[in-house]
Write a protein that holds these residues in place. Structure first.
Motif, PDB file in Angstrom:
ATOM      1  N   SER A 170       0.795  -1.038  -0.095  1.00 20.49           N
ATOM      2  CA  SER A 170      -0.030  -0.008   0.132  1.00 20.49           C
ATOM      3  C   SER A 170       0.955   1.328   0.003  1.00 20.49           C
ATOM      4  O   SER A 170       0.318   2.248  -0.424  1.00 20.49           O
ATOM      5  N   GLU A 171       2.248   1.372   0.497  1.00 19.50           N
ATOM      6  CA  GLU A 171       2.904   2.340   0.359  1.00 19.50           C
ATOM      7  C   GLU A 171       3.681   2.687  -0.995  1.00 19.50           C
ATOM      8  O   GLU A 171       4.362   3.376  -1.279  1.00 19.50           O
ATOM      9  N   GLY A 172       3.505   1.617  -2.026  1.00 16.54           N
ATOM     10  CA  GLY A 172       3.970   1.753  -3.581  1.00 16.54           C
ATOM     11  C   GLY A 172       5.363   1.054  -3.421  1.00 16.54           C
ATOM     12  O   GLY A 172       5.733   1.577  -4.752  1.00 16.54           O
ATOM     13  N   ARG A 173       5.595   0.330  -2.437  1.00 17.51           N
ATOM     14  CA  ARG A 173       7.016  -0.412  -2.725  1.00 17.51           C
ATOM     15  C   ARG A 173       6.637  -1.459  -3.404  1.00 17.51           C
ATOM     16  O   ARG A 173       5.555  -2.232  -3.546  1.00 17.51           O
ATOM     17  N   ARG A 174       7.675  -2.153  -4.241  1.00 17.32           N
ATOM     18  CA  ARG A 174       7.622  -3.228  -4.902  1.00 17.32           C
ATOM     19  C   ARG A 174       8.876  -4.271  -4.514  1.00 17.32           C
ATOM     20  O   ARG A 174      10.148  -3.626  -4.398  1.00 17.32           O
ATOM     21  N   ILE A 175       8.655  -5.441  -4.501  1.00 22.89           N
ATOM     22  CA  ILE A 175       9.683  -6.502  -4.225  1.00 22.89           C
ATOM     23  C   ILE A 175       9.801  -7.506  -5.569  1.00 22.89           C
ATOM     24  O   ILE A 175       8.512  -7.882  -5.851  1.00 22.89           O
ATOM     25  N   THR A 176      10.628  -8.040  -5.911  1.00 25.20           N
ATOM     26  CA  THR A 176      10.646  -9.024  -7.080  1.00 25.20           C
ATOM     27  C   THR A 176      11.474 -10.197  -6.502  1.00 25.20           C
ATOM     28  O   THR A 176      12.263 -10.384  -5.664  1.00 25.20           O
ATOM     29  N   SER A 177      11.161 -11.269  -7.422  1.00 24.21           N
ATOM     30  CA  SER A 177      12.042 -12.594  -7.005  1.00 24.21           C
ATOM     31  C   SER A 177      12.865 -13.049  -8.486  1.00 24.21           C
ATOM     32  O   SER A 177      12.653 -12.467  -9.576  1.00 24.21           O
ATOM     33  N   THR A 178      13.867 -13.627  -8.036  1.00 21.42           N
ATOM     34  CA  THR A 178      14.285 -14.425  -9.423  1.00 21.42           C
ATOM     35  C   THR A 178      13.397 -15.375 -10.131  1.00 21.42           C
ATOM     36  O   THR A 178      12.579 -15.593  -9.744  1.00 21.42           O
ATOM     37  N   ILE A 179      13.948 -15.792 -11.162  1.00 18.42           N
ATOM     38  CA  ILE A 179      13.077 -16.593 -12.197  1.00 18.42           C
ATOM     39  C   ILE A 179      13.456 -18.131 -12.118  1.00 18.42           C
ATOM     40  O   ILE A 179      14.723 -18.317 -12.116  1.00 18.42           O
ATOM     41  N   VAL A 180      12.513 -18.990 -12.071  1.00 18.75           N
ATOM     42  CA  VAL A 180      12.878 -20.240 -11.973  1.00 18.75           C
ATOM     43  C   VAL A 180      12.422 -21.110 -13.284  1.00 18.75           C
ATOM     44  O   VAL A 180      11.347 -20.403 -13.986  1.00 18.75           O
ATOM     45  N   CYS A 181      12.847 -22.027 -13.541  1.00 21.04           N
ATOM     46  CA  CYS A 181      12.641 -22.640 -14.938  1.00 21.04           C
ATOM     47  C   CYS A 181      12.077 -24.133 -14.779  1.00 21.04           C
ATOM     48  O   CYS A 181      12.456 -24.839 -13.912  1.00 21.04           O
ATOM     49  N   GLN A 182      10.911 -24.410 -15.278  1.00 24.41           N
ATOM     50  CA  GLN A 182      10.485 -25.924 -15.343  1.00 24.41           C
ATOM     51  C   GLN A 182      10.230 -26.334 -16.802  1.00 24.41           C
ATOM     52  O   GLN A 182       9.700 -25.580 -17.618  1.00 24.41           O
TER      53      GLN A 182
END
Length: 467
Positions: free
Chosen positions: A92-104
């Motif tokens: 709600s504060e406009g912050r963003r978090i991302t993860s690494t990509i996994v491959c299947q």
């Protein structure tokens, strides 16, 4: 079978690595296990096949840490490929978090005809969030109705207290009327007792007179008999008779006086006793009635005071609770609406839909407007649009600025070949047809770190406007 993905911090990996075969349809769900860094974030899974492409990627809201298989399009598993999965989160504060990509990996299977179902896209998910918001508003209305019921009960108790006070006043009037009636009744009884005493006295006098007459008659008869029987003893008999008559007269007179005195004393004592008893009863009744009236009045006043205090306390508590709940609900609804608008804007940019949207950005500290470019750079995906137009800039959901304004500005850093940033003017269109991402920062002279809402409108490459 499931695809289980564990995300610690921003590092993601598949914990049950296995081979999927193209054409398979028994995938149950993609399940995520997030570490505490993701608490409070709305999570979105990004899924694509082979090379990354915004237009071909699938974005799905992660609900309860799961993306169910029925929400995934079948074409992801139609043929041999590498399936890539990642997650990003917004709060709600406009912050963003991302993860690494996994491959299947999806290995080649027997060719089958698979219906290319339409992905349940972000639209449906936004609608769900809106429904949840309506439910919150409905719950607030119900609580307000309950609070109204409490207020009505308090008012009813106050009315009952007023009625009790009125009944107490009526009781006082009834007691006074009873005292007056008793006074009247006592006077009547008193008259009756006096009359009765007078009647008794008359009866006694009549009886005494009758006794005297009887004695005189007997004496006369005795004298005649003695005279007839013997003349010789007449004198003796006369003397005896006279003596006896004197004694009898004296005795009778004494008895009459005694009777008269007793009658008078009885009459006087009876009258005084009746009067004294009546006055004592009247005084006792008056004292008792006054005590009861005072007690009733004091009790009624105490009850009214207690009820008023209780009603006022309950009304204040109800008002405070209602205001607190409404404030919390409004704050939650505003936060959810803001989050929905941000997600809607992201979706429209991804799909290339002309729209009015918002982005969140923190202000960067600059000592003056001609200072160096700060490190806080934000970008807007404009690859599918022709022009962009900026609206008002809002700080902390409170202060609005029409650009250019002092002390805050938006600078576009890659709009043209000139290295000097382009200063934004509200309502002016900027050509972004040659850009994929438009980069900008928010400058706030003398301070940084304030959350701002950047309002914008993107126009697509067609001249016609689409809704």
């Amino acid at each position: 079978m499931n695809i289980n993905i564990e995300i610690k911090g921003q590092q993601a990996h598949i914990v049950n690595q296995q081979s999927l075969i193209s054409g398979t349809s028994n995938l149950e769900e993609i399940k995520f296990d997030f570490s505490s860094e993701w608490n409070g974030y709305t999570k979105t899974a990004v899924i694509y096949v082979d090379d990354y492409s915004i237009s071909d990627s699938v974005k799905m809201l992660v609900e309860k840490d799961v993306v169910s298989a029925e929400k995934l399009p079948d074409w992801l598993f139609r043929e041999e490929c590498e399936l890539y999965i990642g997650v990003f989160g917004d709060n709600s504060e406009g912050r963003r978090i991302t993860s690494t990509i996994v491959c299947q990996k999806v290995k080649k299977g027997v060719p089958v005809d698979v219906v290319n179902e339409i992905t349940p896209d972000i639209y449906n998910q936004i609608i769900k969030i809106m429904c949840d918001t309506r439910a919150l508003v409905k719950e607030a209305d119900e609580k307000i109705e309950v609070n109204k019921g409490y207020l009505e009960q308090a008012e009813q108790k106050a009315n009952e207290a007023s009625e009790s006070a009125m009944r107490a006043e009526n009781s006082e009037s009834n007691i006074n009327a009873t005292v007056n009636a008793f006074n009247d009744m006592s006077e009547t009884k008193k008259i009756e007792l006096i009359n009765a005493a007078d009647a008794k006295m008359t009866d006694i006098n009549t009886l005494a007179d009758a006794k005297i007459k009887d004695l005189d008659s007997v004496s006369g008869e005795k004298s005649n008999d003695i005279a007839t029987l013997t003349t010789a003893k007449m004198e003796d008999i006369a003397n005896v008779t006279n003596a006896k008559l004197g004694d009898i007269n004296n005795t009778a007179q004494a008895q009459i006086v005694s009777i008269n005195e007793v009658s008078y004393q009885n009459t006087k004592s009876g009258t005084d006793a009746v009067n004294k008893a009546a006055q004592g009863k009247i005084y006792s009744i008056n004292e008792t009635a006054q005590g009861q009236i005072n007690g009733i009045t004091e009790t009624a006043q105490g009850k009214i005071k207690d009820i008023n205090n209780t009603a006022a306390s309950q009304i204040n508590a109800i008002n405070n609770t209602a205001i607190s709940q409404l404030s919390a609900i409004n704050k939650t609804a505003q936060s959810q609406i803001k989050n929905m608008t941000i997600k809607y804007s992201d979706m429209c940019r991804t799909l290339g839909i002309e729209h009015e949207g918002i982005m969140l950005a923190n202000t960067s500290y600059n000592s003056n407007e001609s200072g160096s470019i700060p490190p806080d750079i934000y970008s807007i995906d404009v690859s599918k649009f022709k022009d962009i137009e900026f609206g008002k800039l809002v700080i902390a959901d409170t202060y609005e600025y029409t650009l250019p304004a002092y002390p805050i500005s938006i600078f576009l850093t890659n709009l043209k070949d000139d290295p000097a940033p382009e200063k934004v003017t509200t309502g002016k269109r900027y050509d972004v047809s040659l850009l994929n991402d438009l980069q900008f920062y928010v400058s706030y002279i003398g301070s940084g770190g304030y959350e701002t809402t950047v309002n914008y409108k993107l126009y697509n490459k067609l001249e016609e406007t689409t809704e």
